[in-house]
Design an enzyme around this catalytic site. Structure first.
Site, PDB file in Angstrom:
ATOM      1  N   CYS A   1      76.031  81.114  38.397  1.00 29.08           N
ATOM      2  CA  CYS A   1      77.196  80.742  39.218  1.00 29.08           C
ATOM      3  C   CYS A   1      76.855  80.641  40.703  1.00 29.08           C
ATOM      4  O   CYS A   1      77.675  80.178  41.495  1.00 29.08           O
ATOM      5  CB  CYS A   1      78.312  81.756  39.013  1.00 29.08           C
TER       6      CYS A   1
ATOM      7  N   ASN B   1      86.629  79.603  35.075  1.00 30.05           N
ATOM      8  CA  ASN B   1      85.316  79.813  35.689  1.00 30.05           C
ATOM      9  C   ASN B   1      84.422  78.615  35.337  1.00 30.05           C
ATOM     10  O   ASN B   1      84.025  78.463  34.184  1.00 30.05           O
ATOM     11  CB  ASN B   1      84.724  81.127  35.159  1.00 30.05           C
TER      12      ASN B   1
ATOM     13  N   HIS C   1      83.252  82.148  44.662  1.00 22.98           N
ATOM     14  CA  HIS C   1      83.078  81.764  43.261  1.00 22.98           C
ATOM     15  C   HIS C   1      84.312  82.219  42.490  1.00 22.98           C
ATOM     16  O   HIS C   1      84.840  83.300  42.722  1.00 22.98           O
ATOM     17  CB  HIS C   1      81.819  82.432  42.689  1.00 22.98           C
TER      18      HIS C   1
HETATM   19  O1  UT7 Z   1      80.809  83.953  36.725  1.00 25.52           O
HETATM   20  C1  UT7 Z   1      79.712  84.802  36.645  1.00 25.52           C
HETATM   21  C2  UT7 Z   1      80.087  86.203  36.752  1.00 25.52           C
HETATM   22  N1  UT7 Z   1      81.109  86.558  35.811  1.00 25.52           N
HETATM   23  C3  UT7 Z   1      82.033  87.412  36.176  1.00 25.52           C
HETATM   24  O2  UT7 Z   1      82.078  87.789  37.314  1.00 25.52           O
HETATM   25  C4  UT7 Z   1      82.984  87.915  35.121  1.00 25.52           C
HETATM   26  C5  UT7 Z   1      83.263  89.354  35.384  1.00 25.52           C
HETATM   27  N2  UT7 Z   1      84.076  90.022  34.354  1.00 25.52           N
HETATM   28  C6  UT7 Z   1      85.395  89.823  34.234  1.00 25.52           C
HETATM   29  O3  UT7 Z   1      85.974  88.986  34.875  1.00 25.52           O
HETATM   30  C7  UT7 Z   1      86.157  90.763  33.301  1.00 25.52           C
HETATM   31  O4  UT7 Z   1      85.332  91.834  32.949  1.00 25.52           O
HETATM   32  C8  UT7 Z   1      86.694  90.079  32.020  1.00 25.52           C
HETATM   33  C9  UT7 Z   1      87.825  89.126  32.384  1.00 25.52           C
HETATM   34  C10 UT7 Z   1      85.572  89.340  31.308  1.00 25.52           C
HETATM   35  C11 UT7 Z   1      87.273  91.130  31.071  1.00 25.52           C
HETATM   36  O5  UT7 Z   1      88.271  91.880  31.725  1.00 25.52           O
HETATM   37  P1  UT7 Z   1      88.250  93.479  31.674  1.00 25.52           P
HETATM   38  O6  UT7 Z   1      89.445  93.928  32.362  1.00 25.52           O
HETATM   39  O7  UT7 Z   1      86.920  93.910  32.194  1.00 25.52           O
HETATM   40  O8  UT7 Z   1      88.405  93.744  30.139  1.00 25.52           O
HETATM   41  P2  UT7 Z   1      87.482  94.624  29.177  1.00 25.52           P
HETATM   42  O9  UT7 Z   1      86.281  93.836  28.798  1.00 25.52           O
HETATM   43  O10 UT7 Z   1      87.283  95.988  29.758  1.00 25.52           O
HETATM   44  O11 UT7 Z   1      88.417  94.759  27.922  1.00 25.52           O
HETATM   45  C12 UT7 Z   1      89.662  95.460  27.993  1.00 25.52           C
HETATM   46  C13 UT7 Z   1      90.395  95.265  26.687  1.00 25.52           C
HETATM   47  C14 UT7 Z   1      89.524  95.524  25.449  1.00 25.52           C
HETATM   48  O12 UT7 Z   1      90.345  96.112  24.453  1.00 25.52           O
HETATM   49  P3  UT7 Z   1      90.292  97.696  24.194  1.00 25.52           P
HETATM   50  O13 UT7 Z   1      88.864  97.997  23.822  1.00 25.52           O
HETATM   51  O14 UT7 Z   1      90.711  98.327  25.495  1.00 25.52           O
HETATM   52  O15 UT7 Z   1      91.266  97.866  23.090  1.00 25.52           O
HETATM   53  C15 UT7 Z   1      89.152  94.137  24.991  1.00 25.52           C
HETATM   54  O16 UT7 Z   1      88.878  94.078  23.627  1.00 25.52           O
HETATM   55  O17 UT7 Z   1      90.847  93.899  26.583  1.00 25.52           O
HETATM   56  C16 UT7 Z   1      90.411  93.360  25.329  1.00 25.52           C
HETATM   57  N3  UT7 Z   1      90.183  91.936  25.514  1.00 25.52           N
HETATM   58  C17 UT7 Z   1      91.124  91.011  25.302  1.00 25.52           C
HETATM   59  N4  UT7 Z   1      92.411  91.118  24.924  1.00 25.52           N
HETATM   60  C18 UT7 Z   1      93.122  89.984  24.797  1.00 25.52           C
HETATM   61  C19 UT7 Z   1      89.043  91.310  25.919  1.00 25.52           C
HETATM   62  N5  UT7 Z   1      89.254  89.988  25.952  1.00 25.52           N
HETATM   63  C20 UT7 Z   1      90.529  89.779  25.581  1.00 25.52           C
HETATM   64  C21 UT7 Z   1      91.317  88.627  25.437  1.00 25.52           C
HETATM   65  N6  UT7 Z   1      92.611  88.774  25.056  1.00 25.52           N
HETATM   66  N7  UT7 Z   1      90.867  87.384  25.689  1.00 25.52           N
END
Ligand code: UT7
Length: 327
Positions: free
Chosen positions: A112, A283, A253
């Protein structure tokens, strides 16, 4: 002599994929995607439209704004992790499609942060007298390397291209005032396309295991993104000798609205001075900054003499910033 962006252009495919469309594909909700990422919809290229086509459209617009032609370009640099092929490079395909002279043309992979790395290369080439005009394009079709059964990644990404024509600045007060870039390969596994390269050549097994799609440890990447984007922003301001309060625009970004909010707060910048497109396009990796920049230039938000800070973080890990005074 400084270099400056003389023209910008961008292109996104027409097909829109909304959060509601995704609700029908995986166990997710519009509410989760909006609140956790800020994304409402994203664009998706056709099966038969490769990255070089999106790049071509964005590049033509940037050339038009700069009042230069493809023939004027001395180098063509393409930032992408989704090239048309492993080789030849998308930059070479673009050189041909644009009808440019037979100038140095190459792709590079900086995730990115690609557009930032590209601007830094262009700036260095122009300062060194290697080139007068450089076309920098960032293009991604991430929907083609997405695992559509993985809800933690498939809701995040979109396709698009952004371009900039870089050339001599009109004076020493304008153009690129500082550049900063860094990388840390020890964390590369956290955001990776595992198969298809020499470490894991394509096989029936890699296809079955979905290893030709993007894999991301989102939570881990998030923590690093927040930290390194802040570092890159502060470094950019320091190197240019510009005070935070004199910053007019932040073009970050677009990975997650929560990362953008955090960065804006650290820079004491109200959100109306931050260019945000993540709601519309998701993204788009390397393309996200030049698409956002192009929109803000074309709709008149970014004006002559204003300071613009672009900051990115991505796969590698890579991160960096470019600070300009718009000319
Ligand atoms: O572009 C290059 C660099 N990339 C980035 O900078 C991306 C950085 N990361 C992020 O933006 C975030 O970490 C994400 C958007 C990818 C994820 O958000 P998060 O708040 O970090 O969520 P998480 O991975 O900690 O997951 C929290 C919960 C989990 O459920 P449990 O284990 O708490 O029950 C996931 O399974 O959210 C769940 N989850 C979803 N739920 C509904 C993960 N994806 C989804 C989804 N819909 N699409």
């Amino acid at each position: 002599m400084r270099s400056a962006i003389l023209g910008t252009g961008s292109y996104v495919p027409e097909k829109v994929l909304t959060n509601f469309d995704l609700e029908k594909m995986v166990d997710t909700s519009d509410e989760w995607i909006r609140t956790r990422t800020g994304i409402v919809e994203r664009r998706m290229a056709d099966k038969d439209t490769p990255s070089s086509e999106l790049a071509l459209r964005a590049a033509k617009k940037a050339l038009q704004m700069s009042n230069l032609t493809a023939q004027d370009m001395d180098a063509i640099l393409v930032a992408t992790v989704t090239p048309d092929h492993m080789f030849p490079s998308t930059a070479c395909l673009l050189q041909h499609k644009l009808g440019a002279r037979k100038v140095m043309s190459y792709d590079f992979s900086a995730g990115c942060t690609g557009f930032i790395y590209g601007l830094i290369q262009a700036d260095a080439m122009i300062r060194a007298g290697v080139a007068k005009y450089v076309l920098v394009v960032a293009v991604e079709e991430l929907t083609k390397i997405t695992n559509w059964t993985d809800r933690s990644t498939c809701v995040l990404f979109g396709d698009g291209a952004g371009a900039a024509v870089v050339g001599p600045a009109k004076d020493d007060e304008h153009g690129i005032l500082s550049t900063y870039a860094a990388a840390d390969g020890s964390l590369g596994d956290l955001l990776i396309l595992p198969a298809g390269g020499s470490a894991m050549p394509a096989s029936e097994e890699t296809v079955k295991k979905n290893l030709h799609t993007l894999h991301m440890a989102g939570n881990e990447v998030f923590k690093h993104a927040v930290r390194q984007m802040e570092e890159a922003a502060i470094k950019g301001l320091e190197l240019a000798g510009i005070d935070m309060k004199d910053l007019d625009w932040l073009v970050p970004h677009q990975a997650n609205i929560r990362i953008i909010d955090f960065l804006a707060r650290r820079l004491n910048l109200p959100m109306d001075r931050v260019v945000v497109t993540i709601d519309k396009y998701g993204n788009t990796s390397a393309s996200s900054i030049p698409i956002a920049l192009d929109e803000a230039v074309r709709d008149g938000r970014i004006k002559s003499d204003q300071t613009v800070l672009m900051v990115a973080f991505g796969a590698g890990f890579t991160w960096g910033s470019v600070l300009m005074r718009w000319q």
